[in-house]
Motif scaffolding. Structure first.
Motif, short mmCIF file in Angstrom:
data_model
loop_
_atom_site.label_atom_id
_atom_site.label_comp_id
_atom_site.label_asym_id
_atom_site.label_seq_id
_atom_site.Cartn_x
_atom_site.Cartn_y
_atom_site.Cartn_z
N LEU A 1 -5.67 -4.21 -15.15
CA LEU A 1 -6.08 -5.54 -14.68
C LEU A 1 -6.89 -5.43 -13.38
CD1 LEU A 1 -2.91 -7.74 -15.31
CD2 LEU A 1 -5.17 -8.07 -16.32
N ILE A 2 -6.38 -4.64 -12.45
CA ILE A 2 -7.13 -4.46 -11.20
C ILE A 2 -8.44 -3.74 -11.48
CG2 ILE A 2 -7.05 -3.57 -8.84
CD1 ILE A 2 -4.00 -3.46 -9.10
N GLY A 3 -8.38 -2.76 -12.37
CA GLY A 3 -9.58 -2.02 -12.73
C GLY A 3 -10.67 -2.90 -13.32
N ARG A 4 -10.27 -3.92 -14.06
CA ARG A 4 -11.24 -4.86 -14.62
C ARG A 4 -11.97 -5.60 -13.51
NH1 ARG A 4 -13.38 -4.47 -19.27
NH2 ARG A 4 -11.40 -4.56 -20.40
N LEU A 5 -11.24 -6.03 -12.48
CA LEU A 5 -11.88 -6.67 -11.33
C LEU A 5 -12.89 -5.73 -10.69
CD1 LEU A 5 -8.84 -8.37 -9.53
CD2 LEU A 5 -10.66 -9.52 -10.81
N VAL A 6 -12.48 -4.49 -10.52
CA VAL A 6 -13.34 -3.49 -9.88
C VAL A 6 -14.60 -3.24 -10.70
CG1 VAL A 6 -13.45 -1.04 -9.29
CG2 VAL A 6 -11.47 -2.38 -8.59
N GLN A 7 -14.44 -3.11 -12.00
CA GLN A 7 -15.58 -2.77 -12.85
C GLN A 7 -16.58 -3.91 -13.01
OE1 GLN A 7 -13.84 -1.20 -16.53
NE2 GLN A 7 -14.34 0.85 -15.81
N GLU B 1 -22.63 -16.85 6.01
CA GLU B 1 -21.18 -16.74 5.87
C GLU B 1 -20.72 -17.31 4.53
OE1 GLU B 1 -18.59 -17.73 9.22
OE2 GLU B 1 -20.42 -17.95 10.43
N GLN B 2 -21.42 -18.34 4.06
CA GLN B 2 -21.09 -18.92 2.76
C GLN B 2 -21.29 -17.90 1.64
OE1 GLN B 2 -22.93 -20.35 5.08
NE2 GLN B 2 -21.82 -22.23 5.63
N SER B 3 -22.33 -17.08 1.76
CA SER B 3 -22.59 -16.05 0.75
C SER B 3 -21.49 -15.00 0.77
CB SER B 3 -23.95 -15.39 1.00
OG SER B 3 -25.00 -16.31 0.82
N VAL B 4 -21.02 -14.66 1.96
CA VAL B 4 -19.92 -13.70 2.07
C VAL B 4 -18.66 -14.29 1.44
CG1 VAL B 4 -18.38 -12.49 3.66
CG2 VAL B 4 -20.84 -12.57 4.11
N SER B 5 -18.33 -15.54 1.77
CA SER B 5 -17.14 -16.18 1.21
C SER B 5 -17.22 -16.27 -0.31
CB SER B 5 -16.98 -17.59 1.80
OG SER B 5 -16.76 -17.53 3.19
N ARG B 6 -18.42 -16.57 -0.82
CA ARG B 6 -18.59 -16.68 -2.26
C ARG B 6 -18.41 -15.31 -2.93
NH1 ARG B 6 -22.48 -19.95 -1.86
NH2 ARG B 6 -24.17 -18.40 -1.79
N ALA B 7 -18.93 -14.27 -2.30
CA ALA B 7 -18.79 -12.92 -2.86
C ALA B 7 -17.32 -12.49 -2.88
CB ALA B 7 -19.61 -11.93 -2.04
N VAL B 8 -16.59 -12.82 -1.82
CA VAL B 8 -15.17 -12.49 -1.76
C VAL B 8 -14.41 -13.20 -2.88
CG1 VAL B 8 -13.06 -12.76 -0.40
CG2 VAL B 8 -15.15 -11.97 0.71
N LEU B 9 -14.72 -14.48 -3.07
CA LEU B 9 -14.03 -15.26 -4.09
C LEU B 9 -14.32 -14.74 -5.49
CD1 LEU B 9 -12.35 -17.76 -4.86
CD2 LEU B 9 -14.48 -19.07 -4.88
N ARG B 10 -15.59 -14.51 -5.79
CA ARG B 10 -15.99 -14.12 -7.15
C ARG B 10 -15.65 -12.67 -7.46
NH1 ARG B 10 -21.94 -17.14 -7.48
NH2 ARG B 10 -21.11 -19.29 -7.50
N SER B 11 -15.53 -11.85 -6.45
CA SER B 11 -15.25 -10.43 -6.68
C SER B 11 -13.78 -10.15 -6.95
CB SER B 11 -15.69 -9.61 -5.47
OG SER B 11 -14.85 -9.88 -4.35
N TRP C 1 -11.62 -9.75 -4.64
CA TRP C 1 -11.25 -8.74 -3.65
C TRP C 1 -9.85 -8.97 -3.09
CZ3 TRP C 1 -11.31 -8.90 2.02
CH2 TRP C 1 -11.22 -7.64 2.62
N GLN C 2 -9.55 -10.21 -2.74
CA GLN C 2 -8.23 -10.49 -2.18
C GLN C 2 -7.13 -10.28 -3.22
OE1 GLN C 2 -9.09 -14.47 -0.75
NE2 GLN C 2 -9.29 -13.74 1.36
N GLU C 3 -7.41 -10.64 -4.47
CA GLU C 3 -6.44 -10.43 -5.54
C GLU C 3 -6.20 -8.93 -5.76
OE1 GLU C 3 -8.19 -14.46 -6.11
OE2 GLU C 3 -8.98 -12.47 -5.65
N GLU C 4 -7.27 -8.16 -5.70
CA GLU C 4 -7.14 -6.71 -5.87
C GLU C 4 -6.20 -6.11 -4.84
OE1 GLU C 4 -9.53 -2.66 -4.80
OE2 GLU C 4 -10.75 -4.44 -5.24
N ALA D 1 -2.63 -6.92 -5.25
CA ALA D 1 -1.99 -6.30 -6.41
C ALA D 1 -1.82 -4.79 -6.28
CB ALA D 1 -2.79 -6.62 -7.67
N ARG D 2 -2.58 -4.16 -5.41
CA ARG D 2 -2.47 -2.70 -5.27
C ARG D 2 -1.05 -2.23 -4.97
NH1 ARG D 2 -6.94 0.88 -3.43
NH2 ARG D 2 -8.91 0.06 -4.23
N PRO D 3 -0.33 -2.86 -4.02
CA PRO D 3 1.04 -2.40 -3.77
C PRO D 3 1.95 -2.55 -5.00
CG PRO D 3 0.26 -3.74 -1.94
CD PRO D 3 -0.74 -3.89 -3.04
#
Length: 238
Positions: free
Chosen positions: A154-160, A196-206, A208-211, A214-216
């Motif tokens: 699942l995490i790998g799918r986000l990464v890929q 900053e909006q572009s950064v926030s959008r990239a974080v949301l769509r990527s 990243w926070q969910e990854e 979930a790593r631990p």
């Protein structure tokens, strides 16, 4: 303590990772590049084992997660994670190792190659027990490995699925956090020349926070599968 001339001691404090290049017959040799990248990621040595394949013996589950997800990011690798006994003299090459952990990693990478349409990662538990009681625990061990595998996929799918633009933001944010800087998103936006909006959008769509949330959990599931396999081995070899 063992010196390089000692016989290997079998222990349960490690994981074996076997990583094989996809489509190697029609692609360049990517093994040296990945070995260099992993050297910057973890102190654990990874070496070419055979052909376009590399192998390493990792002690911490969190490091296993780091290595596996980095390999999946490139999109050029099959990742096999073996859980089992490892016989390896301290300081020796992974190529000199033996034990059920290595056997499990070999099976795992072969299963990853057959995971058509799925994230090419597998986790396999192996033991060295001789007792018939092994069957009583085999299902539980397999389920624990499957649970760790499911979360890693699942995490790998986000990464890929991340785009290059998203990776530029994510990589810079991770570096900024490592440097313990304040206002990371604002600083990253300034460094990349975007809003900053572009950064926030990239974080949301990527994702990243969910990854990173979930790593631990993935590491904890690997540790649990490891503890079950070690218990099975201990009970089967009194």
């Amino acid at each position: 303590m063992f010196d390089r001339g000692s016989s290997p001691a079998y222990g349960w404090g490690m994981y074996v990772l076997t990583i094989d290049q996809q489509g190697s017959t029609s692609d360049i040799d990517r093994v040296p590049e990945l070995i260099t990248a992993l050297r910057n990621l973890t102190p654990v040595p990874f070496e070419r084992s055979v052909g376009d394949e590399l192998q390493g013996v990792v002690e911490q589950a969190a490091d296993v997660v780091d290595v596996a997800l980095h390999a999946l990011r490139d999109g050029h690798w099959y990742v096999g994670i073996g859980i089992g006994a490892v016989g390896l003299v301290p300081g020796a090459s992974p190529r000199e190792g033996s034990g059920s952990g290595f056997v499990a990693a070999r099976k795992a990478v072969e299963l990853a190659k057959g995971a058509a349409g799925q994230v090419p990662l597998s986790v396999v538990s192996g033991t060295m027990v001789r007792s018939k009681d092994l069957q009583a625990h085999a299902g539980e061990d397999a389920m624990a490995s499957a649970n760790a595998q499911a979360v890693l996929r699942l995490i790998g799918r986000l990464v890929q699925q991340r785009t290059d633009a998203q990776w530029r933001v994510v990589d810079r944010l991770r570096a900024a956090q490592g440097e313990a800087r304040h206002g990371s998103q604002k600083q990253v936006a300034r460094e990349l020349g975007i809003t900053e909006q572009s950064v926030s959008r990239a974080v949301l769509r990527s994702g990243w926070q969910e990854e990173w949330a979930a790593r631990p959990a993935a590491a904890m599931l690997l540790d649990y599968a490891h503890s079950l396999a070690a218990r099975t081995s201990t009970e089967g070899n009194p």
